[in-house]
Design a protein around this motif. Structure first.
Motif, PDB file in Angstrom:
ATOM      1  N   TRP A  59       0.821  -1.212   0.000  1.00 22.51           N
ATOM      2  CA  TRP A  59       0.000   0.000   0.000  1.00 22.51           C
ATOM      3  C   TRP A  59       0.852   1.257   0.000  1.00 22.51           C
ATOM      4  N   SER A  60       1.957   1.243   0.720  1.00 26.73           N
ATOM      5  CA  SER A  60       2.825   2.410   0.762  1.00 26.73           C
ATOM      6  C   SER A  60       3.606   2.561  -0.536  1.00 26.73           C
ATOM      7  N   GLY A  61       4.264   1.489  -0.975  1.00 31.64           N
ATOM      8  CA  GLY A  61       5.078   1.554  -2.181  1.00 31.64           C
ATOM      9  C   GLY A  61       4.293   1.933  -3.415  1.00 31.64           C
ATOM     10  N   VAL A  77      10.425   6.758 -12.481  1.00 28.17           N
ATOM     11  CA  VAL A  77      10.027   6.023 -11.279  1.00 28.17           C
ATOM     12  C   VAL A  77       9.958   4.531 -11.586  1.00 28.17           C
ATOM     13  N   ILE A  78      10.616   3.735 -10.755  1.00 27.16           N
ATOM     14  CA  ILE A  78      10.648   2.279 -10.933  1.00 27.16           C
ATOM     15  C   ILE A  78      10.174   1.626  -9.639  1.00 27.16           C
ATOM     16  N   LEU A  79       9.167   0.771  -9.739  1.00 31.83           N
ATOM     17  CA  LEU A  79       8.676  -0.004  -8.602  1.00 31.83           C
ATOM     18  C   LEU A  79       9.264  -1.413  -8.683  1.00 31.83           C
ATOM     19  N   VAL A  80      10.080  -1.777  -7.709  1.00 30.41           N
ATOM     20  CA  VAL A  80      10.684  -3.110  -7.649  1.00 30.41           C
ATOM     21  C   VAL A  80       9.853  -3.969  -6.704  1.00 30.41           C
ATOM     22  N   GLU A  81       9.289  -5.031  -7.235  1.00 31.89           N
ATOM     23  CA  GLU A  81       8.396  -5.887  -6.445  1.00 31.89           C
ATOM     24  C   GLU A  81       8.624  -7.345  -6.833  1.00 31.89           C
ATOM     25  N   GLN A  82       8.708  -8.227  -5.822  1.00 30.49           N
ATOM     26  CA  GLN A  82       9.005  -9.634  -6.076  1.00 30.49           C
ATOM     27  C   GLN A  82       7.768 -10.464  -6.415  1.00 30.49           C
ATOM     28  N   ARG A  83       6.590  -9.926  -6.161  1.00 29.61           N
ATOM     29  CA  ARG A  83       5.363 -10.656  -6.517  1.00 29.61           C
ATOM     30  C   ARG A  83       4.927 -10.308  -7.935  1.00 29.61           C
ATOM     31  N   TYR A 146      17.143   8.606  -5.943  1.00 35.33           N
ATOM     32  CA  TYR A 146      16.389   8.516  -4.697  1.00 35.33           C
ATOM     33  C   TYR A 146      15.883   7.082  -4.570  1.00 35.33           C
ATOM     34  N   LEU A 147      15.957   6.554  -3.358  1.00 28.61           N
ATOM     35  CA  LEU A 147      15.554   5.172  -3.108  1.00 28.61           C
ATOM     36  C   LEU A 147      14.568   5.137  -1.947  1.00 28.61           C
ATOM     37  N   VAL A 148      13.485   4.387  -2.126  1.00 34.79           N
ATOM     38  CA  VAL A 148      12.487   4.222  -1.065  1.00 34.79           C
ATOM     39  C   VAL A 148      12.354   2.732  -0.753  1.00 34.79           C
ATOM     40  N   PHE A 149      12.492   2.389   0.509  1.00 32.92           N
ATOM     41  CA  PHE A 149      12.178   1.038   0.954  1.00 32.92           C
ATOM     42  C   PHE A 149      10.801   1.050   1.599  1.00 32.92           C
ATOM     43  N   SER A 352      -0.661   3.537   5.415  1.00 38.91           N
ATOM     44  CA  SER A 352       0.452   3.473   4.473  1.00 38.91           C
ATOM     45  C   SER A 352       0.148   4.223   3.192  1.00 38.91           C
ATOM     46  N   ASN A 353      -1.098   4.179   2.743  1.00 32.22           N
ATOM     47  CA  ASN A 353      -1.481   4.887   1.522  1.00 32.22           C
ATOM     48  C   ASN A 353      -1.357   6.390   1.697  1.00 32.22           C
ATOM     49  N   SER A 354      -1.891   6.922   2.799  1.00 35.42           N
ATOM     50  CA  SER A 354      -1.834   8.371   3.016  1.00 35.42           C
ATOM     51  C   SER A 354      -0.398   8.812   3.300  1.00 35.42           C
TER      52      SER A 354
END
Length: 444
Positions: A59-61, A77-83, A146-149, A352-354
């Protein structure tokens, strides 16, 4: 007080997003760990624009990826996701008892990326070179500005066992069901195929993922057993000395709706689990069970510990960040959000969304070189079903305040509706209004 459809959208914070969008325009370190499954460049096109990499498609990512691109259109912008696909943890309790379809919880990462003009990159983050600003993944290295975990939680079974083999049995045979995917499928099959006897659920102490969810789960499973007329009982062993949130609503549901189907036991940390004989021991009692789902304490996702961005074990290895800016301590241009944050905010979807929109605005401010932004509290809007036939629910809404002197957070502007007899039907309908609005916000 029952919540209306209009209230749902307003309290979720979605109306704020539209106005916020108009306010933005495009315009030495420790040696990195050399051990990595990746020593090559990820198959991504080069860019001269600022690159923002978001690790974690929860929800946050998802919110950060969308709104960073919206607030800073020049960003790559790149979203890295394992699913391969998104499955919602919020509302999963209703799927476990066969009340909603899995399709309602499942969403398309590729669609979200197409609709919101960012890149979905299917891979697992495995390491980090902070000095050279490179994220190492299972499918190659990604250079970032910039990196976001936003990696969510991991479970901490250490209070129950130090035996890895026993921990693996708990994970495989009696999963907690608070990380989406196979855990939920296993739990659903356990419930739908249950024939009778004791079904044990647990509530951990501390700030675990979604405070009311274990109590909601106990209610809907008890109701399912009740509707099936099973000779069965849910035993809810709570490490806390009382229900942690919405106490009045849940306690009345336990006693008035499920007196014969649900036994709530507070102040009951588990001291021993005998899986072979199916017996759980607490300090004062022991409980035989036919089946169970054991929810241990939670900790920050292990990737944060691996890359040196976590606090110590005393702080549950959650993110080591500035709590007002979400920036990692001692690491340049790295942010950490969502359920791995150390602040006492609810570990829930709406929070997490907000929060994600706010963090996106902070990153956009740096990219756009605009005026610095003041801290904004996240919003928690949380509905909990207490029955499925008929559907009834309770809810709570809250924001958070910050005391600079004590450097602590507290609840602020809190309202709730816990009278499920009076307002439960309207609140239950609002569950779907809320979820549909938030899914649309992240994926459309």
């Amino acid at each position: 007080m029952a919540i209306t459809r209009r209230d749902v959208l307003a309290l979720s914070g979605l109306s704020v997003a539209a106005s916020a969008l108009n306010g933005y325009s495009g315009s030495d370190d420790k040696k990195a760990n050399a051990k990595s499954t990746s020593n090559h460049k990820a198959p991504l096109p080069d860019t001269k624009n600022p690159r923002v990499v978001v690790v974690g498609g929860g929800w946050s990512g998802l919110s950060i990826a969308k709104y960073t691109k919206a607030f800073a259109p020049t960003a790559d912008v790149i979203l890295v996701e394992q699913r391969h696909e998104f499955t919602s943890c919020p509302l999963s309790n209703l799927w476990i008892v066969d009340k909603i379809e899995l399709e309602y919880l499942t969403h398309d990462y590729l669609q979200a990326a197409r609709k919101n003009n960012y890149t979905y990159f299917h891979a697992t983050a495995v390491d980090l070179d902070k000095k050279n600003q490179i994220l190492k993944t299972s499918d190659g290295d990604i250079k970032y500005d910039y990196l976001v975990f936003a990696p969510g939680i991991d479970y901490d079974y250490s209070r129950w066992t130090k035996d890895i083999a026993f921990e693996n049995r708990l994970r495989q045979e009696y999963p907690a069901g608070f990380i989406p995917g196979s855990e939920h499928i296993t739990l659903r099959n356990k419930v739908l195929n249950f024939k009778g006897g004791n079904f044990i659920l647990t509530v951990p102490s501390g700030n675990y993922r979604c405070l009311p969810a274990p109590y909601e789960r106990a209610c809907v499973i008890a109701d399912y057993f009740k509707q099936k007329k099973l000779n069965a009982k849910v035993i809810l062993l709570d490490e806390n000395n009382a229900i942690t949130i919405k106490e009045k609503g849940f306690q009345s549901a336990f006693s008035e709706l499920y007196a014969d189907y649900l036994e709530y036991v507070p102040s009951s940390p588990i001291t021993k689990i005998d899986l072979d004989n199916k017996v759980v021991h607490t300090e004062f009692e022991q409980y035989e069970f036919e089946d169970a789902s054991f929810y241990p304490q939670v900790r920050g996702a292990k990737i944060l510990e691996r890359v040196g961005l976590a606090k110590d074990a005393k702080n549950k290895l959650e993110a080591n960040i500035n709590p007002l800016t979400y920036e990692a301590i001692g690491a340049k241009n790295i942010f950490i959000t969502g359920d791995s944050r150390p602040m006492g905010f609810s570990k829930s979807g709406n929070t997490s969304n907000s929060e994600g929109r706010f963090v996106a605005s902070l990153i956009a401010q740096k990219i756009n070189k605009t005026q610095k932004i003041k801290w904004e509290p996240p919003t928690t809007t949380c509905f909990s079903a207490v029955s499925i036939a008929p559907e009834k629910a309770i809810y709570i809404y809250t924001q958070y305040s910050y005391d600079a002197k004590s450097e602590t957070f507290d609840f602020s502007n809190t309202t709730s509706s816990e009278d499920w007899e009076k307002d439960g039907v309207v609140n239950a309908s609002s569950i779907y209004d809320w979820a549909t609005a938030l899914y649309a916000d992240m994926f459309n």
